[in-house]
Design an enzyme around this catalytic site. Structure first.
Site, short mmCIF file in Angstrom:
data_model
loop_
_atom_site.label_atom_id
_atom_site.label_comp_id
_atom_site.label_asym_id
_atom_site.label_seq_id
_atom_site.Cartn_x
_atom_site.Cartn_y
_atom_site.Cartn_z
N GLY A 1 -62.75 -20.13 -72.23
CA GLY A 1 -63.10 -21.41 -72.83
C GLY A 1 -62.95 -21.33 -74.33
N ARG B 1 -74.54 -24.49 -84.10
CA ARG B 1 -74.47 -23.08 -83.75
C ARG B 1 -75.10 -22.16 -84.81
NH1 ARG B 1 -70.21 -20.53 -83.44
NH2 ARG B 1 -70.83 -19.10 -81.78
N TYR C 1 -77.76 -19.71 -83.41
CA TYR C 1 -77.33 -18.32 -83.27
C TYR C 1 -77.05 -17.61 -84.60
CZ TYR C 1 -75.86 -20.33 -78.73
OH TYR C 1 -75.80 -21.00 -77.54
N CYS D 1 -82.65 -34.07 -91.81
CA CYS D 1 -83.97 -33.85 -92.40
C CYS D 1 -84.62 -32.62 -91.78
CB CYS D 1 -84.82 -35.10 -92.17
SG CYS D 1 -86.02 -35.36 -93.46
N GLU D 2 -83.96 -31.47 -91.94
CA GLU D 2 -84.42 -30.17 -91.43
C GLU D 2 -84.02 -29.11 -92.43
OE1 GLU D 2 -86.05 -29.32 -88.66
OE2 GLU D 2 -86.11 -31.29 -87.69
#
Length: 431
Positions: free
Chosen positions: A292, A330, A334, A361-362
């Site tokens: 994939g 990602r 991770y 907003c993070e």
């Protein structure tokens, strides 16, 4: 440059698959996913040729559609004679809408719903990859009630730690996927499957993880699986005719990544398969693999427009873009590594160390920290490389941000494969 599909033109702009990425950003807006169709087809062809060479054509590569799923990629996989690995009713529906032949589809998932299994039976998928006894019993009953039948593979945990991120290791005993060999669970499942009335056990499946650079784990997995097929034959008299060895081949996200060429993976694994079959007196099974990321990962990049550039003395410089964790989660999941290039200044040195910040907003909404790019300013176009896998497919509408468009480039010519979401799309299901 990470691969041969990245070049720089006379204007100093980054080219991808022959297309000017700055022009693409201007024409289609940002954020924008760009996929290189020529590269995708080339890698598919390599896998097909490897199956022909290593197994005399007795096999099929299945594109793991969870890496990137839309109707256009399903059409391309059909054109290339590939199979598909789907893990949900939605991925299966997408494939069917694209006209993909259901007999070349394998349906995965550790908790398929009854509705999904009914739909897959109605579609006539080639195989169900059965994860647990609950699924086995439900599928057997559903097939009987629907006057149908299903071919199945059992997903086996080969007990191999593939030395990858703990969230993407799937072959060891402590995993939510599959039947364990060590406990006897796998053999017990085989015996139940062989007694089922409405399903036929045709083979086994394993998958040891993702983004793996070593060949040895794949060789060991093949040996473990063929040893189990030998044991099944000795204990039950049934010789299984199909073996799916999964995927997980690593790609190049940064210059430090050094993946083994995929055809070398194929050749080395095939030697183990042939050797074990000869030693164990087994017929060579039909071999499936599930690439994939290795097909679409480096075949894609994401374009952003740079907004604010904020320097904090003696700390870091934040370069904010008009995307982030909504189109690429990602890094927050991770801590995944990427390389980035200011596409309209690609000829200049990458000597400006920044943290690429998303718009959500993070505080954790970052794409990369302390990474080198060209000196940039608001309005510049930033290209983040190797985003073709698990970016579009994991995108969200967090903060009610519309998801980006997807453009395919073939021989330098672009076309839209997925339209950009609008604000109207965000509220279409609201009541």
């Amino acid at each position: 440059m990470l691969n041969e599909d990245l070049k720089i033109n006379q204007e100093g702009h980054l080219l991808f698959g022959g297309a000017d990425t700055v022009a693409l950003a201007k024409q289609y807006g940002t954020p924008l996913y760009v996929m290189n169709e020529n590269r995708i087809r080339k890698i598919c062809n390599m896998y097909k040729q490897s199956i022909e060479k290593c197994y005399h054509g007795n096999g099929l590569p299945l594109f793991a559609s969870k890496a990137f799923c839309c109707k256009e990629i399903c059409r391309i996989m059909n054109d290339e004679g590939m199979g598909l690995d789907v893990v949900s009713g939605g991925e299966l529906y997408t494939a069917m809408q694209a006209g993909f032949p259901p007999e070349r589809i394998q349906f995965h998932g550790n908790n398929k719903t009854t509705e999904e299994m009914k739909y897959a039976l109605t579609c006539g998928v080639g195989h169900f990859v059965v994860d647990n006894l609950t699924e086995l019993h439900t599928l057997d009953n559903l097939a009987g009630c629907m006057h149908g039948h299903a071919n199945i593979l059992l997903r086996i945990k080969p007990g191999i730690d593939a030395h990858t991120h703990k969230f993407i290791r799937t072959g060891q005993i402590d995993s939510k996927f599959g039947f364990a060999l060590e406990t006897g669970e796998a053999m017990a499942a085989v015996k139940e499957a062989l007694q089922a009335k409405n399903v036929t056990l045709t083979g086994l499946h394993c998958h040891i993880g993702s983004q793996i650079f070593e060949i040895q784990p794949f060789l060991l997995a093949a040996k473990v699986m063929l040893t189990f097929i030998r044991d099944i034959k000795a204990e039950t008299g049934a010789e299984l005719q199909e073996l799916n060895l999964g995927g997980g081949f690593g790609i190049k996200y940064t210059e430090q990544d050094q993946p083994v060429p995929y055809d070398q993976y194929m050749e080395q694994v095939s030697k183990t398969v042939h050797s074990c079959c000869s030693e164990y007196n087994l017929a060579l099974p039909k071999i499936y693999i599930e690439p994939g990321r290795s097909i679409v990962g480096e075949s894609g990049l994401t374009l952003y427009t740079i907004g604010a550039v904020k320097s904090i003395p003696n700390t870091r410089t934040y370069v904010s873009v008009d995307g982030g964790m909504t189109d690429n989660p990602r890094y927050i999941l991770y801590q995944s590594t990427y390389e980035a290039i200011v596409a309209n200044k690609a000829e200049k040195p990458r000597d400006y160390t920044v943290t690429i910040a998303g718009r959500c907003c993070e505080s954790g909404d970052l794409i990369q920290e302390h990474t080198p790019i060209q000196k940039c300013a608001p309005g510049d176009i930033l290209a983040v490389l190797s985003t073709g896998a698990y970016n579009y497919s994991m995108a969200s509408n967090y903060n009610r941000v519309p998801r980006p468009a997807v453009v395919f480039v073939k021989d330098g010519s672009p076309r839209v494969a997925v339209r950009r979401e609008s604000y109207a799309d965000l509220v279409q299901n609201d009541l």
